[in-house]
Design a protein around this motif. Structure first.
Motif, PDB file in Angstrom:
ATOM      1  N   SER A 114      40.722  29.544  37.990  1.00  0.00           N
ATOM      2  CA  SER A 114      40.801  29.484  36.536  1.00  0.00           C
ATOM      3  C   SER A 114      39.427  29.675  35.928  1.00  0.00           C
ATOM      4  N   ASN A 115      39.387  30.342  34.782  1.00  0.00           N
ATOM      5  CA  ASN A 115      38.114  30.505  34.078  1.00  0.00           C
ATOM      6  C   ASN A 115      37.907  29.426  33.023  1.00  0.00           C
ATOM      7  N   GLY A 116      38.747  28.394  33.040  1.00  0.00           N
ATOM      8  CA  GLY A 116      38.595  27.298  32.106  1.00  0.00           C
ATOM      9  C   GLY A 116      39.293  27.505  30.780  1.00  0.00           C
ATOM     10  N   LYS A 117      39.968  28.635  30.611  1.00  0.00           N
ATOM     11  CA  LYS A 117      40.640  28.931  29.346  1.00  0.00           C
ATOM     12  C   LYS A 117      42.156  28.878  29.475  1.00  0.00           C
ATOM     13  N   GLY A 118      42.607  28.175  30.497  1.00  0.00           N
ATOM     14  CA  GLY A 118      44.038  28.038  30.688  1.00  0.00           C
ATOM     15  C   GLY A 118      44.444  28.517  32.065  1.00  0.00           C
ATOM     16  N   PRO A 119      45.531  27.960  32.622  1.00  0.00           N
ATOM     17  CA  PRO A 119      45.955  28.310  33.986  1.00  0.00           C
ATOM     18  C   PRO A 119      46.366  29.760  34.136  1.00  0.00           C
ATOM     19  N   LYS A 122      43.130  33.589  35.104  1.00  0.00           N
ATOM     20  CA  LYS A 122      42.470  33.436  36.388  1.00  0.00           C
ATOM     21  C   LYS A 122      41.704  34.697  36.751  1.00  0.00           C
ATOM     22  N   ARG A 123      40.634  34.500  37.491  1.00  0.00           N
ATOM     23  CA  ARG A 123      39.790  35.596  37.924  1.00  0.00           C
ATOM     24  C   ARG A 123      39.530  35.468  39.423  1.00  0.00           C
ATOM     25  N   PRO A 124      39.234  36.581  40.094  1.00  0.00           N
ATOM     26  CA  PRO A 124      38.873  36.485  41.514  1.00  0.00           C
ATOM     27  C   PRO A 124      37.608  35.647  41.688  1.00  0.00           C
ATOM     28  N   ARG A 125      37.568  34.845  42.724  1.00  0.00           N
ATOM     29  CA  ARG A 125      36.410  34.002  42.991  1.00  0.00           C
ATOM     30  C   ARG A 125      35.211  34.846  43.415  1.00  0.00           C
ATOM     31  N   VAL A 126      34.037  34.534  42.862  1.00  0.00           N
ATOM     32  CA  VAL A 126      32.798  35.156  43.317  1.00  0.00           C
ATOM     33  C   VAL A 126      32.350  34.423  44.581  1.00  0.00           C
ATOM     34  N   VAL A 127      32.249  35.156  45.694  1.00  0.00           N
ATOM     35  CA  VAL A 127      31.928  34.526  46.974  1.00  0.00           C
ATOM     36  C   VAL A 127      30.575  34.982  47.520  1.00  0.00           C
ATOM     37  N   GLY A 128      29.935  35.936  46.845  1.00  0.00           N
ATOM     38  CA  GLY A 128      28.619  36.384  47.271  1.00  0.00           C
ATOM     39  C   GLY A 128      27.902  37.039  46.106  1.00  0.00           C
TER      40      GLY A 128
END
Length: 327
Positions: A114-119, A122-128
């Motif tokens: 979640s980007n904090g603006k509601g369920p 959603k965005r892909p997780r930054v892992v690197g």
């Protein structure tokens, strides 16, 4: 009457923007600084993809915040960096250089957060991530970040006629994704960016954990005796910060043990053909002992070009000639 999605979207555009082609909007922060450009209706610049993992440039303030959150998680929560009050509240690692730099991201499309603006947002997780700063931008903004620890000016002045420099920094990968695929994808993105912008030399600080250089006496001595930059590429730490890396005689160094004790990032640079600067520097904020990496493209071992692509190619090996991402 049936409205197309474009017509529907236009109803919600600010009145002042109606009638203006929705190509590119420039955002500014509260201080009036120009923020990353967001091409409306265009995909972010993607350099490669393997399965669910994708390497691309950050294209928005939201992308940058997610990279900063990853950096905070790795540097401050997992490692020993000391956060400021603002960093603790925001849970982000940020500094003024972030606005000058481009940010390479590896995102995991199989791990949506979640980007904090509601369920539903959603965005892909930054892992690197890698932070990169080209010479022309650095010179217009006051210099490279590494200049605070090492005297880069003589080298850049001597080489700038024939070589274009770029600084690397803030490299990190989420602990759960520290594997060959993620790291190689990040390198593919970085190498493609280097070729795209005609970069000739990469520089930047790499770190050993802790602020006691004697803990790394063998590794630092190995670097001094085996990877110290030749005089034409040598850069020295500022006198007030200089820590002598020559702590052990060559005959007393176990090369295998020294390499085993080095952080993977430093070993990776060495495999490519990188040099190190003269002297280490203690960074007390980040809780590290830093060395300067100097990597001229012309010094890179040519065996890696077959995997990552030759210097005169501009497309990543993970992208087809038509620009289609390969899975």
């Amino acid at each position: 009457m049936i409205l197309s999605p474009r017509r529907i979207a236009s109803k919600f555009r600010p009145r002042a923007l109606r009638g203006i082609p929705p190509l590119i909007l420039h955002f500014r922060n509260k201080r009036g600084k120009r923020m990353p450009i967001i091409p409306i209706g265009r995909m972010p610049k993607v350099y490669g993809r393997i399965g669910n993992l994708e390497v691309r440039l950050a294209r928005s303030r939201g992308d940058l915040r997610r990279a900063q959150k990853l950096r905070y998680e790795v540097f401050y929560e997992e490692m020993d960096a000391i956060p400021s009050a603002a960093a603790m509240i925001n849970r982000r690692d940020e500094d003024p250089y972030d606005d000058m730099c481009d940010h390479l991201l590896v995102v995991d499309h199989g791990d949506l957060v979640s980007n904090g603006k509601g369920p539903w947002r959603k965005r892909p997780r930054v892992v690197g991530t890698y932070r990169v700063l080209r010479q022309d931008i650095a010179e217009a903004q006051g210099g490279f970040y590494s200049q605070g620890e090492y005297d880069l000016s003589p080298l850049i002045k001597a080489k700038s006629r024939d070589y274009h420099f770029m600084e690397l920094g803030r490299s990190c990968v989420l602990k759960s994704h520290r594997n060959r695929r993620t790291v190689e994808l990040l390198w593919h993105g970085l190498w493609t960016y280097v070729r795209e912008h005609g970069v000739d030399v990469m520089v930047g600080c790499a770190s050993f954990p802790g602020v006691d250089p004697k803990r790394h006496a063998m590794a630092l001595s190995f670097l001094h005796h085996n990877a110290l930059a030749p005089m034409e590429w040598r850069v020295k730490a500022h006198d007030r910060l200089y820590v002598n890396m020559n702590m052990m005689a060559p005959k007393d160094i176990d090369a295998k043990a020294a390499l085993k004790s080095m952080p993977p990032l430093i070993k990776g640079y060495l495999r490519l053909g990188a040099y190190v600067g003269d002297g280490a520097v203690i960074d007390r904020q980040f809780g590290t002992t830093d060395v300067l990496i100097i990597l001229p493209v012309e010094a890179i071992d040519s065996r890696y070009f077959g995997h990552f692509g030759a210097p005169d190619e501009t497309l990543s090996a993970l992208t087809s000639p038509a620009g289609k991402k390969l899975s």
